[in-house]
Enzyme design. Sequence first.
Site, PDB file in Angstrom:
ATOM      1  N   GLU C  62      38.915  45.031  46.631  1.00  0.00           N
ATOM      2  CA  GLU C  62      38.038  46.183  46.811  1.00  0.00           C
ATOM      3  C   GLU C  62      38.646  47.297  47.647  1.00  0.00           C
ATOM      4  O   GLU C  62      38.506  48.479  47.326  1.00  0.00           O
ATOM      5  CB  GLU C  62      36.695  45.745  47.412  1.00  0.00           C
ATOM      6  CG  GLU C  62      35.753  45.078  46.410  1.00  0.00           C
ATOM      7  CD  GLU C  62      36.093  43.623  46.102  1.00  0.00           C
ATOM      8  OE1 GLU C  62      37.001  43.070  46.752  1.00  0.00           O
ATOM      9  OE2 GLU C  62      35.457  43.035  45.208  1.00  0.00           O
ATOM     10  N   HIS C 131      24.702  39.247  48.251  1.00  0.00           N
ATOM     11  CA  HIS C 131      24.638  40.003  46.991  1.00  0.00           C
ATOM     12  C   HIS C 131      23.305  40.737  46.827  1.00  0.00           C
ATOM     13  O   HIS C 131      22.892  40.991  45.695  1.00  0.00           O
ATOM     14  CB  HIS C 131      24.828  39.065  45.786  1.00  0.00           C
ATOM     15  CG  HIS C 131      26.253  38.683  45.504  1.00  0.00           C
ATOM     16  ND1 HIS C 131      26.988  37.885  46.326  1.00  0.00           N
ATOM     17  CD2 HIS C 131      27.078  39.000  44.477  1.00  0.00           C
ATOM     18  CE1 HIS C 131      28.205  37.701  45.810  1.00  0.00           C
ATOM     19  NE2 HIS C 131      28.291  38.372  44.700  1.00  0.00           N
TER      20      HIS C 131
HETATM   21  C1  LIG Z   1      34.572  40.488  47.229  1.00  0.00           C
HETATM   22  C2  LIG Z   1      34.009  40.152  45.917  1.00  0.00           C
HETATM   23  N1  LIG Z   1      34.410  40.847  44.859  1.00  0.00           N
HETATM   24  C3  LIG Z   1      33.897  40.588  43.638  1.00  0.00           C
HETATM   25  C4  LIG Z   1      32.966  39.604  43.475  1.00  0.00           C
HETATM   26  C5  LIG Z   1      32.346  39.336  42.105  1.00  0.00           C
HETATM   27  N2  LIG Z   1      32.914  38.116  41.599  1.00  0.00           N
HETATM   28  C6  LIG Z   1      32.339  36.928  41.808  1.00  0.00           C
HETATM   29  S1  LIG Z   1      33.264  35.659  41.268  1.00  0.00           S
HETATM   30  C7  LIG Z   1      34.458  36.703  40.703  1.00  0.00           C
HETATM   31  C8  LIG Z   1      35.676  36.153  40.060  1.00  0.00           C
HETATM   32  C9  LIG Z   1      36.440  35.334  41.009  1.00  0.00           C
HETATM   33  O1  LIG Z   1      37.532  34.804  40.375  1.00  0.00           O
HETATM   34  P1  LIG Z   1      38.289  33.585  41.030  1.00  0.00           P
HETATM   35  O2  LIG Z   1      38.637  33.919  42.423  1.00  0.00           O
HETATM   36  O3  LIG Z   1      39.401  33.241  40.123  1.00  0.00           O
HETATM   37  O4  LIG Z   1      37.232  32.429  41.085  1.00  0.00           O
HETATM   38  P2  LIG Z   1      36.517  31.714  39.861  1.00  0.00           P
HETATM   39  O5  LIG Z   1      35.268  32.473  39.557  1.00  0.00           O
HETATM   40  O6  LIG Z   1      37.463  31.713  38.725  1.00  0.00           O
HETATM   41  O7  LIG Z   1      36.227  30.355  40.357  1.00  0.00           O
HETATM   42  C10 LIG Z   1      34.135  38.014  40.957  1.00  0.00           C
HETATM   43  C11 LIG Z   1      34.953  39.178  40.608  1.00  0.00           C
HETATM   44  C12 LIG Z   1      32.563  38.907  44.626  1.00  0.00           C
HETATM   45  N3  LIG Z   1      31.626  37.957  44.585  1.00  0.00           N
HETATM   46  N4  LIG Z   1      33.123  39.185  45.824  1.00  0.00           N
END
Ligand SMILES: Cc1ncc(C[n+]2csc(CCOP(=O)(O)OP(=O)(O)O)c2C)c(N)n1
Lengths: 340, 340, 334, 334
Positions: C62, C131
């Site tokens: 971000e 959230h």
């Molecule tokens: C700081 C932040 N940015 C964006 C999000 C929205 N978001 C939630 S899960 C996710 C994907 C995360 O990917 P990863 O770290 O690979 O974990 P996975 O979901 O694959 O377990 C995103 C973009 C968030 N919750 N927190």
Amino acid sequence: MTKGGNRLLLDLYRTMRRIRTFEERVNELFVRGQTAGSMLHMSIGEEAISGVCRAMEQSDSFTTHHRGHGIFIARGADPNRMMSEIAGKADGYCSGKGGSMHIADMGLGALGANAIVGGGIPHVVGAGLSYRNRGLKNVSVAFFGDGASQQGILYEAMNMAALWKLPVVFCCINNQYGMGTRIDRAAANTNLHERAIACGLNGVAVDGGDVEEVHEMSERVLDSARNGRPGFIAMTCYRHFGHARLDKSPYRDEAEELEGRKRDAVLNARAKLIERQTSDAASLDSMDDEVAKEMNAAVEHAIAAVPPGQDSMFRDVFAMGEPQPRPLRQHLSSILGEAR
Amino acid sequence: MTKGGNRLLLDLYRTMRRIRTFEERVNELFVRGQTAGSMLHMSIGEEAISGVCRAMEQSDSFTTHHRGHGIFIARGADPNRMMSEIAGKADGYCSGKGGSMHIADMGLGALGANAIVGGGIPHVVGAGLSYRNRGLKNVSVAFFGDGASQQGILYEAMNMAALWKLPVVFCCINNQYGMGTRIDRAAANTNLHERAIACGLNGVAVDGGDVEEVHEMSERVLDSARNGRPGFIAMTCYRHFGHARLDKSPYRDEAEELEGRKRDAVLNARAKLIERQTSDAASLDSMDDEVAKEMNAAVEHAIAAVPPGQDSMFRDVFAMGEPQPRPLRQHLSSILGEAR
Amino acid sequence: MAAIETTYRDALRQALIDAMTEDASIFVMGEEVGRYGGAYGVTKGLLEMFGENRVVDTPIAEAGIIGAAIGAAMTGSRPVAELMYIDFAGLTMDQVANQAAKSRYMFGGQIGVPMVLRTQGGTGRSAAAQHSQSLEAWFTLIPGLRVVMPATVNDAYHLLRMALKHPDPVIFIEHKALYVRKGELDVDNPDGAWGKSAIRREGTDVTIVTYSKMVFESLAAAEALAGHGVSAEVIDIRCLNPLDDETFITSVMKTGRAMVVTEAVMTSGFAAELSARISERCFDFLEEPVVRVTGEDIPIPVSPALERGAVPSAQLIAETGLWLVKRIAPSWAA
Amino acid sequence: MAAIETTYRDALRQALIDAMTEDASIFVMGEEVGRYGGAYGVTKGLLEMFGENRVVDTPIAEAGIIGAAIGAAMTGSRPVAELMYIDFAGLTMDQVANQAAKSRYMFGGQIGVPMVLRTQGGTGRSAAAQHSQSLEAWFTLIPGLRVVMPATVNDAYHLLRMALKHPDPVIFIEHKALYVRKGELDVDNPDGAWGKSAIRREGTDVTIVTYSKMVFESLAAAEALAGHGVSAEVIDIRCLNPLDDETFITSVMKTGRAMVVTEAVMTSGFAAELSARISERCFDFLEEPVVRVTGEDIPIPVSPALERGAVPSAQLIAETGLWLVKRIAPSWAA
Ligand SMILES: Cc1ncc(C[n+]2csc(CCOP(=O)(O)OP(=O)(O)O)c2C)c(N)n1
Ligand SMILES: Cc1ncc(C[n+]2csc(CCOP(=O)(O)OP(=O)(O)O)c2C)c(N)n1
Ligand SMILES: [Mg+2]
Ligand SMILES: [Mg+2]
């Protein structure tokens, strides 16, 4: 075969099956309209983290991300209280305040479950400092996803851990996707452990389809960390289903999914157990059935559990005994009430 | 010898001398009680960044950190307006609003000078996106210190640059210190460019004592970046004096300082020019004198310049023509004034 | 063109499409804005229409995203950076407050940062404490930022179009529970100029000053109040910066009573600023103290019932209004 | 022990020494807190006294530092994390607001984060827009944080000691221009309990509610006002959370007039919260509107004269007080 032998693999199989079945039941809870919201992230395809958890000591600590159910089950959490939390009920782990993304059991060494991608990573550095300062031999493990590897906080944390030689392990569950973004559209170098090595850590990549490999490597990395050489484990796996409950993954094609789901630590372990004659299909089936019953019961438990009372809202903002926030209605009374 | 040959070295020598003398005069301005504050960070010891700036095109852009005077001089900024800004005067580059840490000349491609360590780094990624989208052949360069290499934002920016193959260069001026902290107490792996390589960049280390090497390597890295392979230059040098004007560096010993100051691109270039008979001591001396006069004049200019009027305070919070903040006194009048 | 019925989400999307069609310097960047179409679907289809250069899927980073948007804005582009949840603002506040907001001033007017930061906040999805926040006051504290919070479909469209012509950084805060809400969109007729409030309902007994989703709760409350013979005027301020003081001040001078309604927590929320301004400027006209009806001073709990209880409802607003105007205490105040 | 005269800086330092001596779980971490002794010298000598494990120099990585402090606090330590300038808070707000503040609540009371975040803000050193802010309202907006802003030498010591026994995260905000200020330190006698205001001067005509450095500007203004026959009561709230409403409310009920004085910008600054609360609770007692005297709504300029002009002076406070109480308009309002 790892040093634990087939007995260990059987144990890990059972843990992995419990994870998978739990997640399937979360799905059912959702379909029955009983979850608190739809932000439900399943760890199906990531069950091999059981191997990491198995390599940890009871007194080790850890932080998890939004997709943490599996890790908690592997650490021994109670499916009833987990399912209740997912339903937002009073007897859930967080008293119905946290929900699916924040399930955490501090009794098992959890330091929190984060819905901020990367948010829990630096906490293990502080835990490591704590252990060092007090002469404790614990390790603290941060679990997070491949997506989190693009967050700056990881590099701040890795650098501090390496600089101070802390008993810390960063465990990146590389399920190939951050929401709809495949890792090769998120990182120029997808060998994520190489970045850790450049920061001075003991970085390794392991195959998340093979829980024995995960376990063995984790033992080594954790051991090393316990002795002052922090580590990084990139566990390659595949997110079998959508990002969260409502996501049908339209951004990836079926061929890829079919291929990806072949990386399945649960089925692989099962096949090995049979092949090695540690177990046979029938007894594994009955183990699976037992797990299914346990998880069915968790669903019913959560549905029957009572929601938290409105008053509980004002509890735990601050420590017990400290002034808590004044409810709005009290404030309004002090302005508009007769006694004004 | 680089392709520019001795003529180029002479040019670079003159630029470096202008930087050094400028910084010495900033010191004088301070001693005469004429600076706006004491947060004055000198770039003595870092003059070889002239080699990086020389490798940039006129239309390239860049961001600088709190120790940016030298970079601006190398890009051709006006010492009078720089000195005026340091004195907080109206004709300074920032109209007396920015001061030493924020001197920036947008006419020279600057996108800002940051007093937040690491703050300006990601801006070059956006500049790179802009150039790509508009089919421009510019490069954007982020200048920052070794200390900034521990900030997470650098990794976010490097990853994006590498992922999108942007025309971007990260230039880390490794003067060995972040305030009182030597780089080996701040980073486990002090080969900072290795981290960039692990992120997928074209990472190189150069000797900041040798402006020709810096220039030559910078040409290569910039060229590569212009063609879609972003780069990282770690320029090793030494912060000859304290962190800021009031710091006497009690945290490092004299032996180290004496040794460190031997890495002196200005004196090295001078020696080479004489050795190669491009120039002789006398003509270099007279060049130095000319520079000294120019910088003396800048000091006098800044002292004579007028401070900004109180009204200017309310200008430029937002774009001209847009509503600006209402001054407090006006607000008070609307509450307490007769017309209420 | 006549007004059409559409959703808040589609109005936002249409604003992006129209603006991007008109102005080639505009591009969209953020997590999942491209192939995924946006976490809440606002940017769906844009990738196909405008291509990868103008609809940029980013890594999860971000601070880097906002930082990159700033650099793009400084070099002739007009980025729309999407921050998926306002709750993630904590990762970006340095870039927002120290970089985007201060660049023009700190460099003496030499450069501007014409970017739009689109994000969304608020409750309504059982998304829990990280959230569901309403953090607009973090931004309104910082000189140099414009802050806009549309409630209606028409404002979603027009304020975004205006933001995309604005020379300074605009924090554009949507509400997650409004995306599916329907309303009238008239692309030729904005509800008012940039920085001007909209009077959503006229009334004579009490002024309700509000914005974002609470506009609708307030309107529902006003309707209920009408049933009790109380005539409430509902003012949607739309822009928190620049703030149109005059409309609500004029209204309160007329009604003599004011309520400020926001979803954010009470302490240090923007309601405090609104309340202070009303009290300052309308002192001689107020029959009763200005009353804030806000979210509770707590993190947002996941349980749906607790979540609902943590923010104002139409009923609570109406009860408070009745108390304020008619001195009829609600049951819970007995 | 009798009171001694010392500086704000040394009182803070003494508090750290006494606390660390008493409680082995306390350790200090941050940029330059060790060998350098702290950017403003507060931690000078601590490294020699307590060693490297308890005085930890960190890399420049603010989010990581606060994140590490949180993890340490969760595992039985009591970290004091120093954020060199409050202006860098933007890098840490996720860790502060989403992690430290919410962990207890979000996990249903299972865990606490007993840490102190020491930082300093304000103007006075020509340090420009990114090193001079007053950002306390970012923190007061977030449920779960305690926020303390000592003005006096005695409070610097005692509030820090109390913070270091507190079970929840405490944001401890010093003022850069106060470090060299002298005052009385009585280690046995705090000026009041945690969360209670201190009445720094009693008066009958107007109540000045303030904190941090503005306490001294307000006291100087009160002195000047006395010369004009105006008796001002000066209340130093000391803790912004928990906030002691009752002391200032009681005072305003007595004086009938109130000014809130802060160095922070007006819009969305904590003065808005204080003003709103006073108007809410003292409505029937107020003779005049509550007036905010605050910093201008601008970034802080580097020029010393502009910097001074951007924040309230004793003179401005006194002029405003005279206007408020005696209806004597200041020259600039003619
Ligand atoms: C700081 C932040 N940015 C964006 C999000 C929205 N978001 C939630 S899960 C996710 C994907 C995360 O990917 P990863 O770290 O690979 O974990 P996975 O979901 O694959 O377990 C995103 C973009 C968030 N919750 N927190
Ligand atoms: C975000 C942030 N953290 C800390 C500081 C305080 N500070 C100013 S300069 C500096 C050292 C920076 O070191 P480096 O990046 O190596 O640059 P140098 O000063 O050596 O040029 C520090 C810690 C700051 N200005 N911004
Ligand atoms: Mg993933
Ligand atoms: Mg340095």
